[in-house]
Design an enzyme around this catalytic site. Sequence first.
Site, short mmCIF file in Angstrom:
data_model
loop_
_atom_site.label_atom_id
_atom_site.label_comp_id
_atom_site.label_asym_id
_atom_site.label_seq_id
_atom_site.Cartn_x
_atom_site.Cartn_y
_atom_site.Cartn_z
N CYS A 84 10.07 5.73 -16.37
CA CYS A 84 10.50 5.09 -15.21
C CYS A 84 11.65 3.74 -15.35
O CYS A 84 12.65 4.19 -16.24
CB CYS A 84 9.69 4.77 -13.87
SG CYS A 84 10.51 4.42 -12.43
N HIS A 165 6.34 9.74 -12.90
CA HIS A 165 5.10 8.93 -13.26
C HIS A 165 4.02 9.93 -13.65
O HIS A 165 3.31 10.55 -12.86
CB HIS A 165 4.53 8.05 -12.21
CG HIS A 165 5.55 6.84 -12.06
ND1 HIS A 165 5.31 5.75 -12.58
CD2 HIS A 165 6.50 6.77 -11.21
CE1 HIS A 165 6.44 4.94 -12.31
NE2 HIS A 165 7.20 5.55 -11.44
N GLU A 167 1.17 9.51 -14.78
CA GLU A 167 -0.12 8.80 -14.43
C GLU A 167 -0.63 9.28 -13.14
O GLU A 167 -1.79 9.30 -12.77
CB GLU A 167 -0.48 6.97 -14.46
CG GLU A 167 0.43 6.55 -13.19
CD GLU A 167 1.83 6.29 -13.67
OE1 GLU A 167 2.41 7.00 -14.43
OE2 GLU A 167 2.67 5.48 -13.22
#
Lengths: 180, 224
Positions: A84, A165, A167
């Site tokens: 990002c 993302h 995660e």
Amino acid sequence: MKILLISTCTHTLNNSEFVIPISDILGDIEHDIMHFEDCNKEILSNYSKIIICGTSMQDFTYVDWLPFFDDLLKEFNRPILGICSGMQILTSIFGISGLIDKIEIGFVEVNTLISNKLFDGRFQAYNLHNYSVNDCNEFTILATSENCIQAVKHMAREIYGISFHPEVRNQEVVKNFLNI
Amino acid sequence: MNLGILFSGGKDSYLAMEMAAESNEITCLLTINSSNQDSWMFHTPAIEWTKLQSKSLGIPQIIYNTKGIQDEELEDLFELIKNAKNKFSIEGIVTGALASTYQSTRIQKICNDLGLWCFNPLWQMPQETLLEKLLENNVESIITGVAAEPFDDSWLGRAINSECVNDLMKLKSSYRINPAGEGGEIESFVINAPLFSKKIEISQSRKHYSNYSGRLEIMEASLI
């Protein structure tokens, strides 16, 4: 050698959201976490790979520090993954590409354009950004969503940027990066 | 930074607030009281008793009522956060979101539209870690809602202490329960914690339970 996770978070409270979950993916793999302001070229030379983590949608401090990142990372010849804000930093300093206003919040469909070492096919990915990156000559576009460039790779080096993302979903992208 | 917390009175929103309070000023609690017990956005058991938590914390609270209809409740949340921004000059919102992208996406959009920071300190935290952190930080909470097999009515009102955490971890392996209740399996209510000035004592309560689904109705409670 170890992996370095670089935080771009202005507020430490955001680390628990954008950096610690990446650290959890790394698990037992030896790694350190450091805010970018605490980094220098000598410190970076101790690491085999770098991951530049994302930050909050309202956090734009990294934009003012692009010249610092340019000096810090230009000579680092090992693999780098930017997530990002990390991707925006990498394309800005290696590709001299400006940032553009493009908001994505939540899941988008990502379409892989070019076979690569991080992911393949079509998949859902979580995005959270006010800015995106422009197409530029130094980077190959690996994947796109309907509105944005989702992943890039430097033409000559193992430097990757992803807008989404991992995660939140697609943790294997980080693991695949570690295997490069 | 002045922050408001989306506060349901449960263990997650309390823990997120405690983490945020380490380096920020929590200036208000923002609570949505949804009349839809199955709301995807807002947790409902014991919500009316958050006023005691507000008093014990010494932090003012804004409560909005919502019917809990899917899109309307988001408009109500938008108005609540906007009101808090105007009234308490908050610069950001803290949530106890752990893994629900449904909730976090919607809150992120509202915050972005209002130019507010959005902090989710528990985001992607392993649920075992969260439960351990509650015990380490001496957060005393009780179970006020259950919604999964094999929870029977003996779980309602049970303190989330180390014995309870052990039992929840066992259910993780035998029934694939999310041990911290992220899937809605359990709801909780904090009765005492480091940021509280007084403990909440529940003197009268009633259990409503059938077929692995139940809630604890708190009828009388006070600060002691």
